[in-house]
Design a protein around this motif. Structure first.
Motif, PDB file in Angstrom:
ATOM      1  N   ASP A   1       8.104   4.607   4.637  1.00 43.69           N
ATOM      2  CA  ASP A   1       8.627   3.840   5.769  1.00 43.69           C
ATOM      3  C   ASP A   1       9.303   2.561   5.280  1.00 43.69           C
ATOM      4  O   ASP A   1      10.347   2.155   5.802  1.00 43.69           O
ATOM      5  N   LEU A   2       8.716   1.920   4.278  1.00 41.39           N
ATOM      6  CA  LEU A   2       9.284   0.691   3.736  1.00 41.39           C
ATOM      7  C   LEU A   2      10.645   0.953   3.114  1.00 41.39           C
ATOM      8  O   LEU A   2      11.595   0.183   3.300  1.00 41.39           O
ATOM      9  N   ALA A   3      10.772   2.061   2.394  1.00 41.63           N
ATOM     10  CA  ALA A   3      12.050   2.410   1.769  1.00 41.63           C
ATOM     11  C   ALA A   3      13.115   2.679   2.821  1.00 41.63           C
ATOM     12  O   ALA A   3      14.268   2.240   2.691  1.00 41.63           O
ATOM     13  N   GLN A   4      12.733   3.401   3.872  1.00 40.74           N
ATOM     14  CA  GLN A   4      13.697   3.692   4.933  1.00 40.74           C
ATOM     15  C   GLN A   4      14.167   2.415   5.622  1.00 40.74           C
ATOM     16  O   GLN A   4      15.356   2.247   5.912  1.00 40.74           O
ATOM     17  N   GLU A   5      13.231   1.520   5.901  1.00 40.56           N
ATOM     18  CA  GLU A   5      13.606   0.277   6.563  1.00 40.56           C
ATOM     19  C   GLU A   5      14.426  -0.605   5.640  1.00 40.56           C
ATOM     20  O   GLU A   5      15.377  -1.270   6.078  1.00 40.56           O
ATOM     21  N   ALA A   6      14.079  -0.629   4.346  1.00 44.73           N
ATOM     22  CA  ALA A   6      14.867  -1.400   3.389  1.00 44.73           C
ATOM     23  C   ALA A   6      16.311  -0.924   3.362  1.00 44.73           C
ATOM     24  O   ALA A   6      17.249  -1.732   3.312  1.00 44.73           O
TER      25      ALA A   6
ATOM     26  N   ALA B   1       4.725  -6.201   5.894  1.00 45.50           N
ATOM     27  CA  ALA B   1       5.824  -5.945   4.949  1.00 45.50           C
ATOM     28  C   ALA B   1       7.120  -5.560   5.643  1.00 45.50           C
ATOM     29  O   ALA B   1       8.195  -6.081   5.298  1.00 45.50           O
ATOM     30  N   ILE B   2       7.058  -4.652   6.597  1.00 51.90           N
ATOM     31  CA  ILE B   2       8.294  -4.205   7.238  1.00 51.90           C
ATOM     32  C   ILE B   2       8.927  -5.330   8.044  1.00 51.90           C
ATOM     33  O   ILE B   2      10.148  -5.553   7.983  1.00 51.90           O
ATOM     34  N   ALA B   3       8.125  -6.072   8.793  1.00 52.70           N
ATOM     35  CA  ALA B   3       8.660  -7.214   9.537  1.00 52.70           C
ATOM     36  C   ALA B   3       9.244  -8.254   8.587  1.00 52.70           C
ATOM     37  O   ALA B   3      10.290  -8.862   8.871  1.00 52.70           O
ATOM     38  N   ASP B   4       8.584  -8.442   7.448  1.00 47.81           N
ATOM     39  CA  ASP B   4       9.034  -9.476   6.511  1.00 47.81           C
ATOM     40  C   ASP B   4      10.334  -9.097   5.799  1.00 47.81           C
ATOM     41  O   ASP B   4      11.158  -9.971   5.510  1.00 47.81           O
TER      42      ASP B   4
ATOM     43  N   GLY C   1       3.481 -11.110   2.474  1.00 46.67           N
ATOM     44  CA  GLY C   1       2.194 -11.575   2.002  1.00 46.67           C
ATOM     45  C   GLY C   1       1.148 -10.479   1.977  1.00 46.67           C
ATOM     46  O   GLY C   1       0.241 -10.487   1.150  1.00 46.67           O
ATOM     47  N   ARG C   2       1.264  -9.526   2.886  1.00 46.33           N
ATOM     48  CA  ARG C   2       0.322  -8.414   2.948  1.00 46.33           C
ATOM     49  C   ARG C   2       1.052  -7.203   3.500  1.00 46.33           C
ATOM     50  O   ARG C   2       2.076  -7.321   4.180  1.00 46.33           O
ATOM     51  N   THR C   3       0.488  -6.029   3.244  1.00 41.71           N
ATOM     52  CA  THR C   3       1.134  -4.777   3.634  1.00 41.71           C
ATOM     53  C   THR C   3       1.399  -4.706   5.133  1.00 41.71           C
ATOM     54  O   THR C   3       2.437  -4.197   5.562  1.00 41.71           O
TER      55      THR C   3
ATOM     56  N   ASN D   1       0.839  -1.187   0.000  1.00 40.53           N
ATOM     57  CA  ASN D   1       0.000   0.000   0.000  1.00 40.53           C
ATOM     58  C   ASN D   1       0.883   1.249   0.000  1.00 40.53           C
ATOM     59  O   ASN D   1       1.849   1.325   0.774  1.00 40.53           O
ATOM     60  N   PRO D   2       0.589   2.234  -0.855  1.00 38.42           N
ATOM     61  CA  PRO D   2       1.416   3.447  -0.896  1.00 38.42           C
ATOM     62  C   PRO D   2       1.554   4.154   0.445  1.00 38.42           C
ATOM     63  O   PRO D   2       2.517   4.903   0.652  1.00 38.42           O
ATOM     64  N   ALA D   3       0.640   3.927   1.365  1.00 32.75           N
ATOM     65  CA  ALA D   3       0.715   4.582   2.672  1.00 32.75           C
ATOM     66  C   ALA D   3       1.996   4.235   3.421  1.00 32.75           C
ATOM     67  O   ALA D   3       2.446   5.009   4.281  1.00 32.75           O
TER      68      ALA D   3
END
Length: 279
Positions: free
Chosen positions: A18-23, A264-267, A259-261, A12-14
């Motif tokens: 945060d996903l980019a920072q954690e990546a 995502a960060i934990a995964d 598997g789902r948004t 989800n774009p929301a």
């Protein structure tokens, strides 16, 4: 060595920022955004290579250069990729300006994946003939590369002609700005060898991409190309064959190991712990 990037499309774009920072924090090499100008409601599945449309008409589509610039402001090292930018649908000046700006504000982190496009409806609503897409991509790519590297540029081509112009600022990466050519047709593969720094493909397993890598190597040899051609592909949804990818000869694999948004960060933390931080 194979590195791993993250596809933002499957979350989800929301949470993208945060996903980019954690990546970045856990060691992923890059993040990737998809691009379209518009998605006509009447998309023809026959346009797509396997007949399965990768995107629905109501998918949220953002300006990739603007969104990646926002992510650049919140990160410092992760590469910022387009998967893929519809370069032929843009005029060379606006495209070159957008890419150069992103490269400057990000400190030289752009990975420019481009393609000729697969949706005939998208080209039609943009008022451009679909059968010109390959030639347009070639011409716009060539003009952009000159604008990014030469002090002044004049051009006479099939689609664009203009007198001598200046273009500043140049991208920080200059002539080294990666240009990854997408598409799996024979013309696309030849284009990658002829004009790209790399090739970027859609969903593959190590086994399914092997014939394409072999073909690219053959084309490079036939063309007398001595510069290495990087290979970037997306892994299919589900479990990632990390061991297979690391012996595949592929430079970069784009994954979405969740598997789902909501997970995502934990995964991506778990993926990094298991496959990146141990390497």
């Amino acid at each position: 060595m194979t590195v791993f990037g993250i596809s933002l499309l499957r979350a989800n774009p929301a949470i993208w920022s945060d996903l980019a920072q954690e990546a970045e924090r856990v060691g992923f090499e890059s993040i990737w955004m998809s691009d379209h100008l518009v998605l006509p409601v009447d998309l023809d599945s026959g346009d797509y290579p396997d007949g399965k449309l990768p995107i629905a008409p109501n998918t949220q589509i953002f300006d990739v250069m603007v969104y990646l610039a926002a992510i650049a402001a919140r990160t410092s090292t992760i590469r910022l990729g387009t998967f893929v930018y519809q370069l032929g649908l843009r005029d060379p000046f606006s495209a070159a300006r957008a890419v150069a700006t992103l490269d400057v504000v990000s400190g030289g982190r752009v990975e420019l994946g481009v393609g000729a496009g697969w949706s005939s409806a998208e080209w039609q609503v943009a008022g451009l003939p679909f059968d010109s897409r390959g030639r347009r991509l070639d011409e716009v790519s060539a003009v952009c590369r000159r604008l990014w590297t030469e002090e002044t540029v004049a051009h006479e081509g099939e689609f664009y002609s203009f007198p001598e112009v200046a273009f500043e600022p140049k991208p920080i990466q200059g002539a080294d700005l990666p240009l990854l050519i997408g598409g799996e047709s024979p013309p696309a593969l030849r284009r990658a060898v002829r004009t790209g720094t790399g090739w970027i493909g859609m969903h593959h397993t190590p086994e399914s991409v092997a014939p394409i890598v072999e073909k690219l190597n053959e084309l490079c040899a036939a063309a007398g190309r001595v510069e290495p051609l990087s290979v970037t592909v997306a892994a299919p949804p589900g479990e990632v064959d990390v061991a297979g990818w690391r012996t595949s000869g592929v430079s970069r694999v784009i994954v979405a190991p969740w598997g789902r948004t909501s997970t995502a960060i934990a995964d991506i933390r778990a993926f990094s712990r298991d496959f990146i931080q141990v390497s």
